[in-house]
Write an enzyme that holds these catalytic residues in place. Structure first.
Site, mmCIF file in Angstrom:
data_model
loop_
_atom_site.group_PDB
_atom_site.id
_atom_site.type_symbol
_atom_site.label_atom_id
_atom_site.label_comp_id
_atom_site.label_asym_id
_atom_site.label_seq_id
_atom_site.Cartn_x
_atom_site.Cartn_y
_atom_site.Cartn_z
ATOM 1 C CG ASP A 50 -10.526 -30.113 13.172
ATOM 2 O OD1 ASP A 50 -11.933 -30.104 13.231
ATOM 3 O OD2 ASP A 50 -9.745 -30.835 12.176
ATOM 4 C CD GLU A 128 1.101 -0.204 -8.193
ATOM 5 O OE1 GLU A 128 1.524 -0.672 -9.267
ATOM 6 O OE2 GLU A 128 0.346 1.099 -8.632
ATOM 7 C CD GLU A 130 -5.968 -0.303 -8.603
ATOM 8 O OE1 GLU A 130 -5.331 0.667 -9.209
ATOM 9 O OE2 GLU A 130 -6.762 -1.097 -9.291
ATOM 10 C CD GLU A 181 -5.683 3.746 -8.435
ATOM 11 O OE1 GLU A 181 -4.530 3.773 -8.315
ATOM 12 O OE2 GLU A 181 -6.299 3.824 -9.559
ATOM 13 C CD GLU A 188 -2.438 1.830 -5.991
ATOM 14 O OE1 GLU A 188 -1.274 2.161 -6.096
ATOM 15 O OE2 GLU A 188 -3.174 1.576 -6.752
ATOM 16 C CG HIS A 237 -0.764 -2.729 -11.170
ATOM 17 N ND1 HIS A 237 -0.988 -1.418 -11.410
ATOM 18 C CD2 HIS A 237 -1.981 -3.374 -11.900
ATOM 19 C CE1 HIS A 237 -1.951 -1.122 -12.399
ATOM 20 N NE2 HIS A 237 -2.747 -2.315 -12.558
ATOM 21 N NE ARG A 308 0.473 3.340 -15.355
ATOM 22 C CZ ARG A 308 1.338 4.004 -15.305
ATOM 23 N NH1 ARG A 308 2.027 4.616 -16.230
ATOM 24 N NH2 ARG A 308 2.069 4.147 -13.995
ATOM 25 C CD GLU A 328 2.729 -2.078 -12.973
ATOM 26 O OE1 GLU A 328 1.965 -1.407 -11.996
ATOM 27 O OE2 GLU A 328 2.908 -1.628 -14.088
ATOM 28 N NE ARG A 330 -0.582 -2.249 -16.392
ATOM 29 C CZ ARG A 330 -0.846 -1.286 -15.731
ATOM 30 N NH1 ARG A 330 0.216 -0.866 -14.813
ATOM 31 N NH2 ARG A 330 -1.882 -0.343 -15.918
#
Ligand SMILES: Nc1ncnc2c1ncn2[C@@H]1O[C@H](COP(=O)(O)OP(=O)(O)OP(=O)(O)O)[C@@H](O)[C@H]1O
Ligand SMILES: [Mg+2]
Length: 439
Positions: A50, A128, A130, A181, A188, A237, A308, A328, A330
């Site tokens: 359904d 990645e 976390e 982490e 992580e 990330h 970063r 990457e 982030r």
């Protein structure tokens, strides 16, 4: 994997039941069990269900839907200890006439991957995820004082991380490494990158496995982006690259940053559409409590090697590791719908490739320390401040509407507006603490 092979394995392993898994538009895992006797029929015709009871699927007057298991996703579930093992399979959601259901997030990703394939590309993803361990859903009491890569006897997570890795490996999910982490109680486990469809399935399994192992050890694991004020939140990330056959087309040995033109166009596409796709990558009100300065989470739209504080980071190239050339993103968080998040990331990147978008200069400074004037002069925009702003930008985005398809797009916008409306009416503990005694 063929139907015949699965039926043979099911017999050999004496499987008793099979769980048919799929997700709703918000990324919640949906499942119903069938006895192994039904498996042949399910693989051939699918199983009816359904659709009107699934978020974002269908209205009651058109509720008949079908799930058809994807043969490549058959795996025994290690955390179910029964006399006869239980297996799981991810499914494609179909209309009764067998056509793909356009509201199925897995179909949305497959459609976007087909567009990449038409351009000769395979889209590889390495997220990645976390997460936090707490005692239960009743509160956010910190369970250890560990930090990044810390290994302390107090780190009750170290056993649970290892147990989870063993479960993931039993389910055919490759793990690269795992660690404590930055924040206390935060952990992580890093998965080895895969094509985006396999990885989206793996993310769903990963979230389930982490929670099951925690529960089996009397703890609670959460992917809530920002459960505790004042410490890092949980991100996802997402590393990505495009391949042609076995060749990573993001790599160019002649370039200073070892990045090809395609990679630079892709980054430019992600940057240009970052604000439009933000509500899909960070879909909850709570997601934006993570995207604030001071916690390694991105707030501004920029790219850079190493840096970063950038939204798009290019990890440093290691000689001989051409295949690992990647970028990457982030801002995504682990509470997103991975099928939809990977779809809009790919759509934004490919738009840059198709349009040959110029790549703005990289920002190597710590953007958090730049003044608003300096950011303006450098042409650095901010990510949306909250879900309300994010959803308004997405609503106007032709790119996101095309990537998700009208059905998912309209449902998502409606649902998120409702979520914000409900949130903004709350009278919070913070307000009471701040205003009650003085006003
Ligand atoms: N070509 C590629 N395409 C997509 N993903 C890749 C590629 N090569 C490696 N990856 C993935 O990139 C991820 C790298 O994770 P890693 O934890 O090393 O990143 P990091 O951002 O440097 O770490 P951190 O954020 O914890 O400081 C892994 O999931 C890996 O499988
Ligand atoms: Mg990272």
């Amino acid at each position: 994997m063929t139907k015949e092979k699965i039926l043979k394995i099911a017999k050999e392993k004496n499987i008793g039941f099979v769980r048919l898994w799929f997700t709703d538009v918000l990324g919640f895992l949906k499942s119903f069990d069938i006895p192994v006797e039904e498996l042949g029929g399910a693989l051939k015709e699918g199983m009816g269900f359904d659709g009107s009871s699934i978020e974002g699927f269908s209205r009651i007057e058109e509720s008949d839907m079908v799930v058809k298991p994807d043969p490549n996703t058959f795996q025994i579930i290690p955390w179910i200890k029964e006399d006869r093992p239980v297996a799981k399979m991810f499914c494609n959601v179909l209309e009764p006439d067998g056509k793909p259901f356009t509201g199925d997030p897995r179909y949305v990703l497959k459609r976007n991957l087909q567009e990449a394939k038409n351009m000769g590309f395979t889209f590889n993803v390495g997220p990645e995820l976390e997460y936090f361990y707490f005692r239960n859903t009743g509160g956010t009491e910190i369970l250890d004082r560990g930090g990044y890569f810390d290994l302390t006897p107090m780190d009750i997570g170290q056993d649970l991380r290892r147990k989870t890795v063993l479960v993931l490996e039993k389910m055919g999910i490759e793990v690269e490494y795992w660690h404590h982490e930055v924040a206390s109680s935060q952990h992580e486990i890093d998965l080895r990158y895969k094509d985006a469809l396999t990885m989206a399935d793996n993310v769903m399994t990963y979230r389930m496995a982490v929670k099951e192992v925690a529960m089996n050890n009397n703890l609670y694991a959460t992917f809530m982006p920002k459960p505790v004020y004042g410490i890092n939140g949980s991100g996802m990330h997402t590393h990505m690259s495009l391949f042609k056959g076995k060749k990573n087309v993001f790599f160019d040995s002649k370039d200073n940053a070892h990045l090809s033109k395609t990679a630079k166009y892709f980054i430019a596409g992600l940057l240009k559409h970052a604000r439009e796709i933000c509500s899909i990558c960070c879909q909850w009100v709570n997601s934006y409590k993570r995207l604030v300065p001071g916690y390694e989470a991105p707030v501004y739209v920029s790219w850079a090697q190493r840096n970063r504080s950038a939204l798009v980071r290019v990890p440093v190239y290691k000689p001989g590791k051409e295949k690992a050339t990647r970028i990457e993103l982030r801002n995504p968080d682990p509470a997103c719908n991975p099928y939809l998040a990977f779809s809009v990331m790919l759509a934004a990147g490919l738009e840059g490739v198709k349009g040959k978008y110029p790549l703005p200069p990289q920002v190597t400074d710590n953007i958090y320390e730049m003044t608003e004037k300096q950011r303006k002069r450098a042409g650095i925009e901010s990510l949306p401040d909250d879900l309300f702003e994010a959803i308004q930008i997405t609503e106007k985005s032709a790119l996101v509407r095309k990537a998700l398809g009208d059905k998912v797009f309209e449902y998502f916008i409606r649902n998120k507006k409702d979520e914000w409306d409900e949130y903004r009416r709350q009278v919070t503990k913070y307000e009471l603490g701040k205003y009650l005694a003085i006003l």
